[in-house]
Design an enzyme around this catalytic site. Structure first.
Site, PDB file in Angstrom:
ATOM      1  N   SER A 178       0.865  -1.182   0.000  1.00  0.00           N
ATOM      2  CA  SER A 178       0.000   0.000   0.000  1.00  0.00           C
ATOM      3  C   SER A 178       0.895   1.223   0.000  1.00  0.00           C
ATOM      4  O   SER A 178       2.052   1.150   0.418  1.00  0.00           O
ATOM      5  CB  SER A 178      -0.865   0.014   1.266  1.00  0.00           C
ATOM      6  OG  SER A 178      -1.517   1.260   1.437  1.00  0.00           O
ATOM      7  N   TYR A 181      -2.034  -0.740  10.742  1.00  0.00           N
ATOM      8  CA  TYR A 181      -2.134  -1.127   9.330  1.00  0.00           C
ATOM      9  C   TYR A 181      -0.867  -0.694   8.597  1.00  0.00           C
ATOM     10  O   TYR A 181      -0.270  -1.469   7.842  1.00  0.00           O
ATOM     11  CB  TYR A 181      -3.368  -0.485   8.702  1.00  0.00           C
ATOM     12  CG  TYR A 181      -3.468  -0.714   7.218  1.00  0.00           C
ATOM     13  CD1 TYR A 181      -3.880  -1.939   6.711  1.00  0.00           C
ATOM     14  CD2 TYR A 181      -3.158   0.309   6.320  1.00  0.00           C
ATOM     15  CE1 TYR A 181      -3.972  -2.149   5.334  1.00  0.00           C
ATOM     16  CE2 TYR A 181      -3.253   0.106   4.950  1.00  0.00           C
ATOM     17  CZ  TYR A 181      -3.648  -1.120   4.469  1.00  0.00           C
ATOM     18  OH  TYR A 181      -3.731  -1.322   3.111  1.00  0.00           O
TER      19      TYR A 181
END
Length: 215
Positions: A136, A149
């Site tokens: 990501s 995360y």
């Protein structure tokens, strides 16, 4: 190129589902995995022999071994591994449920690690392969509401950047894919939020650099 065999984790929704459909439309052989294989019913290749649907929870090492064994038995090899399975966790560091955070790491990081370890010996023996890991842009920078995360994606970035250097002599190519905001289910079904919030962190939630279309 269409003779290549792809093994993709997390093909029930989002990027994984979209990729699976594209691969089948282009005539590739595909091992499509999901914790619930009924969610793969809409994958309908023109040649059924080119699709293998396998139940796989990437946190279960027995299921990983079974999935890889089935892939090798059917196709004889795995040319491309896509580590796509994962989900998000919303919450400041202090608010986050540590048990839930560890579960997320088991999927996002250790799941990708364990699937790769199961596939890598076959690629190394073949002296050929490609490993694609969906991290990501949250693995390149930290954003206030997503500390854990972010951490799971930073860990993936570090692991696979190092692995790339280790396996390059074997003609195995390793690539990290760092998407930004896309219209997937990442901020819907595919995330968990801290249940107990702290008023002092209201600003953190309001300053999200991810929107509800992020994957």
């Amino acid at each position: 190129m269409t003779e290549k065999v792809w093994f993709v984790t997390g093909t029930s929704t989002g990027f994984g589902k979209a990729l699976a459909k594209e691969l089948l439309a282009d005539g590739y052989s595909l091992v499509a995995t999901s914790r619930d294989t009924s969610k793969l019913d809409d994958l309908k290749p023109s040649d059924p022999d080119k699709l293998l649907k396998v139940k796989l929870d990437v946190t279960d090492k027995d299921q990983i071994k079974n999935a890889v064994d089935q892939a090798i038995k059917k196709f004889g090899r795995i040319d491309v591994l896509v580590n796509n399975a994962g989900y998000g966790y919303f919450g400041s560091t202090e608010e986050s449920d540590q048990k839930e955070v560890r579960k997320m790491f088991d999927t996002n990081f250790w799941g990708a690690n364990d699937v790769t370890l199961a596939v890598l010996p076959y690629m190394r023996k073949a002296r050929s392969g490609r490993i694609l890991t969906v991290t990501s842009f949250g693995g390149l920078d930290g954003f206030a509401p997503f500390s854990y995360y972010n951490a799971s994606k930073f860990a993936l970035e570090g692991l696979f950047k190092a692995l790339r250097k280790q396996v390059e002599p074997f003609n195995i190519h390793v690539t990290n894919i760092e998407p930004g905001a896309f219209r997937t289910d990442w901020a819907g079904r595919s995330h968990i939020s801290a249940e107990e919030t702290i008023d002092d962190y209201t600003r953190v939630h309001q300053e999200s650099h991810f929107n509800e279309d992020h994957s």
